[in-house]
Design a protein around this motif. Structure first.
Motif, PDB file in Angstrom:
ATOM      1  N   PRO A 102       0.807  -1.241   0.000  1.00  0.00           N
ATOM      2  CA  PRO A 102       0.000   0.000   0.000  1.00  0.00           C
ATOM      3  C   PRO A 102       0.827   1.273   0.000  1.00  0.00           C
ATOM      4  CG  PRO A 102      -0.903  -1.590   1.554  1.00  0.00           C
ATOM      5  CD  PRO A 102       0.418  -2.122   1.125  1.00  0.00           C
ATOM      6  N   MET A 103       1.995   1.254   0.653  1.00  0.00           N
ATOM      7  CA  MET A 103       2.790   2.481   0.741  1.00  0.00           C
ATOM      8  C   MET A 103       3.559   2.772  -0.540  1.00  0.00           C
ATOM      9  SD  MET A 103       4.147   2.481   4.696  1.00  0.00           S
ATOM     10  CE  MET A 103       4.637   4.198   4.614  1.00  0.00           C
ATOM     11  N   VAL A 104       3.787   1.761  -1.370  1.00  0.00           N
ATOM     12  CA  VAL A 104       4.466   2.006  -2.652  1.00  0.00           C
ATOM     13  C   VAL A 104       3.472   2.029  -3.804  1.00  0.00           C
ATOM     14  CG1 VAL A 104       6.622   0.989  -1.852  1.00  0.00           C
ATOM     15  CG2 VAL A 104       4.949  -0.453  -3.023  1.00  0.00           C
ATOM     16  N   ALA A 105       2.207   2.223  -3.497  1.00  0.00           N
ATOM     17  CA  ALA A 105       1.183   2.276  -4.548  1.00  0.00           C
ATOM     18  C   ALA A 105       1.461   3.349  -5.594  1.00  0.00           C
ATOM     19  CB  ALA A 105      -0.191   2.477  -3.917  1.00  0.00           C
ATOM     20  N   PRO A 106       1.943   4.561  -5.225  1.00  0.00           N
ATOM     21  CA  PRO A 106       2.260   5.547  -6.277  1.00  0.00           C
ATOM     22  C   PRO A 106       3.313   5.053  -7.260  1.00  0.00           C
ATOM     23  CG  PRO A 106       2.093   6.636  -4.149  1.00  0.00           C
ATOM     24  CD  PRO A 106       2.043   5.169  -3.871  1.00  0.00           C
ATOM     25  N   SER A 107       4.308   4.325  -6.770  1.00  0.00           N
ATOM     26  CA  SER A 107       5.324   3.776  -7.673  1.00  0.00           C
ATOM     27  C   SER A 107       4.729   2.709  -8.578  1.00  0.00           C
ATOM     28  CB  SER A 107       6.489   3.193  -6.868  1.00  0.00           C
ATOM     29  OG  SER A 107       7.122   4.192  -6.111  1.00  0.00           O
ATOM     30  N   LEU A 108       3.807   1.924  -8.054  1.00  0.00           N
ATOM     31  CA  LEU A 108       3.136   0.923  -8.873  1.00  0.00           C
ATOM     32  C   LEU A 108       2.304   1.579  -9.971  1.00  0.00           C
ATOM     33  CD1 LEU A 108       1.973  -1.597  -6.118  1.00  0.00           C
ATOM     34  CD2 LEU A 108       3.825  -1.902  -7.764  1.00  0.00           C
ATOM     35  N   VAL A 109       1.640   2.667  -9.633  1.00  0.00           N
ATOM     36  CA  VAL A 109       0.859   3.392 -10.644  1.00  0.00           C
ATOM     37  C   VAL A 109       1.771   3.971 -11.714  1.00  0.00           C
ATOM     38  CG1 VAL A 109      -0.656   5.375 -11.002  1.00  0.00           C
ATOM     39  CG2 VAL A 109      -1.007   3.880  -9.029  1.00  0.00           C
ATOM     40  N   LEU A 123      -5.106   7.607 -14.950  1.00  0.00           N
ATOM     41  CA  LEU A 123      -4.589   8.491 -13.905  1.00  0.00           C
ATOM     42  C   LEU A 123      -5.712   9.083 -13.070  1.00  0.00           C
ATOM     43  CD1 LEU A 123      -2.109   9.842 -12.658  1.00  0.00           C
ATOM     44  CD2 LEU A 123      -2.353  11.673 -14.334  1.00  0.00           C
ATOM     45  N   ARG A 124      -6.800   9.472 -13.712  1.00  0.00           N
ATOM     46  CA  ARG A 124      -7.938  10.009 -12.967  1.00  0.00           C
ATOM     47  C   ARG A 124      -8.537   8.946 -12.046  1.00  0.00           C
ATOM     48  NH1 ARG A 124     -10.532  14.642 -14.711  1.00  0.00           N
ATOM     49  NH2 ARG A 124     -11.858  14.221 -12.904  1.00  0.00           N
ATOM     50  N   ILE A 125      -8.668   7.725 -12.543  1.00  0.00           N
ATOM     51  CA  ILE A 125      -9.207   6.641 -11.717  1.00  0.00           C
ATOM     52  C   ILE A 125      -8.296   6.369 -10.533  1.00  0.00           C
ATOM     53  CG2 ILE A 125      -9.773   4.192 -11.697  1.00  0.00           C
ATOM     54  CD1 ILE A 125     -10.621   4.467 -14.615  1.00  0.00           C
ATOM     55  N   SER A 126      -6.985   6.366 -10.773  1.00  0.00           N
ATOM     56  CA  SER A 126      -6.036   6.114  -9.690  1.00  0.00           C
ATOM     57  C   SER A 126      -6.079   7.227  -8.651  1.00  0.00           C
ATOM     58  CB  SER A 126      -4.622   5.987 -10.263  1.00  0.00           C
ATOM     59  OG  SER A 126      -3.679   5.852  -9.238  1.00  0.00           O
ATOM     60  N   ASN A 127      -6.115   8.475  -9.100  1.00  0.00           N
ATOM     61  CA  ASN A 127      -6.178   9.589  -8.154  1.00  0.00           C
ATOM     62  C   ASN A 127      -7.475   9.578  -7.354  1.00  0.00           C
ATOM     63  OD1 ASN A 127      -3.689  10.537  -8.969  1.00  0.00           O
ATOM     64  ND2 ASN A 127      -4.525  11.957 -10.471  1.00  0.00           N
ATOM     65  N   PHE A 158       1.708   3.029 -15.751  1.00  0.00           N
ATOM     66  CA  PHE A 158       1.549   3.969 -16.866  1.00  0.00           C
ATOM     67  C   PHE A 158       2.674   3.802 -17.882  1.00  0.00           C
ATOM     68  CE2 PHE A 158      -0.876   7.009 -13.902  1.00  0.00           C
ATOM     69  CZ  PHE A 158      -2.068   6.397 -14.234  1.00  0.00           C
ATOM     70  N   PHE A 159       3.907   3.673 -17.394  1.00  0.00           N
ATOM     71  CA  PHE A 159       5.028   3.469 -18.302  1.00  0.00           C
ATOM     72  C   PHE A 159       4.851   2.199 -19.121  1.00  0.00           C
ATOM     73  CE2 PHE A 159       8.193   5.996 -15.481  1.00  0.00           C
ATOM     74  CZ  PHE A 159       7.689   7.174 -16.005  1.00  0.00           C
ATOM     75  N   SER A 160       4.374   1.153 -18.487  1.00  0.00           N
ATOM     76  CA  SER A 160       4.187  -0.123 -19.181  1.00  0.00           C
ATOM     77  C   SER A 160       3.086  -0.032 -20.221  1.00  0.00           C
ATOM     78  CB  SER A 160       3.875  -1.228 -18.167  1.00  0.00           C
ATOM     79  OG  SER A 160       4.903  -1.345 -17.204  1.00  0.00           O
TER      80      SER A 160
END
Length: 326
Positions: free
Chosen positions: A237-244, A313-317, A248-250
């Motif tokens: 959960p704490m590295v979720a921004p890195s996963l997002v 990105l909108r869904i993730s935010n 996106f890059f992938s």
């Protein structure tokens, strides 16, 4: 306090110097100094990014009109086409088929690559792992191999006549799958992308894990949490921004796949000339000579990539905001 007479020079203590207010010219130079540092980057951005995009958009709204037999001076002219090229691109069966193939390819590559990257990052972040530096370098090293070289390397490993894997399977009396045709072709190309991209995503996630405060882990261990519980309930959960970010890059890299199918195409008959949208753009521009239709297809692909990235990105935010409010 007695003021010195007007026009008299003011004395200062030892080691001090009079404060001179900067002149208007000096202040103007100070305000313009950052723009001089930004100027090289701005010029490069304009020449190699903005202008090519603008020229591609301009080409997409034009077409070549041929008069008569197309011979002689002035027989060919560039005229305004409006949305004709975009309508042709959106109704082109090859473009639609290539888009579906890329979506199937991405459905394999993105989950597997990010899953392995997360798994490797969690393992490297564990205190029980030995040889962490060597393992990190070994996992990241395939990313340093250029995509064309990686595709050639794996392509020869896939060919039945030269592959050592097919030789070993033949000696063992086991079936030898043809990975260069049909459905296994998706797995073959997905393997190349996963092999080359897992290391980069792992480094991004691992860096985020190393930046987490150690006090959180210590508190979890005092509460009796196991390594698995810490990984599932705290680290991920704490590295979720890195996963997002890696997701996106992938996604963007998947939609722009070109090296793997283009390199493997001479080795097999199972890859059509327009296997991916970028291959379709390449064939229209440099094989068919229709640069205007290729520009329209490229613009459509860029807009689709932007729209998909923006929506994700909108869904993730939105989910991140809802989770924080809870």
């Amino acid at each position: 306090m007695t003021q010195p007479p007007k026009g008299a020079r003011r004395s200062y203590g030892a080691g001090t110097a009079p404060y001179d207010h900067p002149s208007p010219t000096t202040r103007k130079r100070a305000r313009s100094a950052p723009y001089f540092f930004l100027l090289p980057a701005a010029v490069l951005f304009l020449l190699f990014f903005a202008l090519p995009i603008g020229y591609a958009v301009w080409l997409s709204f034009h077409k070549v009109e041929i008069k008569g037999l197309g011979l002689g001076k002035g027989a060919k002219s560039e005229v305004w086409a409006g949305l004709e090229n975009y309508a042709s691109a959106l109704t082109d069966s090859e473009f639609l088929a290539s888009s579906l193939r890329v979506l199937g390819y991405g459905a394999i590559v993105v989950p597997v690559m990010l899953g392995l990257a997360l798994l490797f990052a969690l393992l490297l972040d564990s205190e029980r792992v030995r040889g962490r530096s060597f393992a990190r370098l070994a996992i990241f090293l395939p990313y340093a191999v250029p995509g064309v070289i990686a595709a050639v390397l794996w392509g020869f490993l896939y060919l039945p006549d030269v592959s050592p894997f097919h030789y070993l399977l033949e000696k063992a009396g086991l079936p030898q799958p043809d990975l260069m045709d049909g459905g296994p072709l998706y797995l073959a190309m997905s393997n190349i992308a996963v092999w080359g991209g897992t290391g980069f995503n792992m480094i991004v996630i691992y860096t985020a894990l190393r930046s987490l405060p150690a006090e959180v882990y210590e508190a979890a261990k005092l509460d009796g949490c196991s390594e698995l519980q810490i990984a599932l309930r705290i680290k991920i959960p704490m590295v979720a921004p890195s996963l997002v970010l890696t997701f996106f890059f992938s996604i963007i890299a998947t939609l722009q796949v070109f090296n793997e199918p283009m390199t493997l195409k001479p080795l097999t008959n199972g890859i059509p000339s327009a296997w991916s949208p970028l291959m379709k753009v390449y064939n229209d521009a440099f094989t068919g000579g229709n640069i205007h239709a290729a520009s329209a297809t490229a613009v459509v692909l860029a807009l689709a990539t932007f729209a998909l990235s923006f929506a994700l990105l909108r869904i993730s935010n939105r989910r991140t905001t809802q989770g924080a409010s809870r």
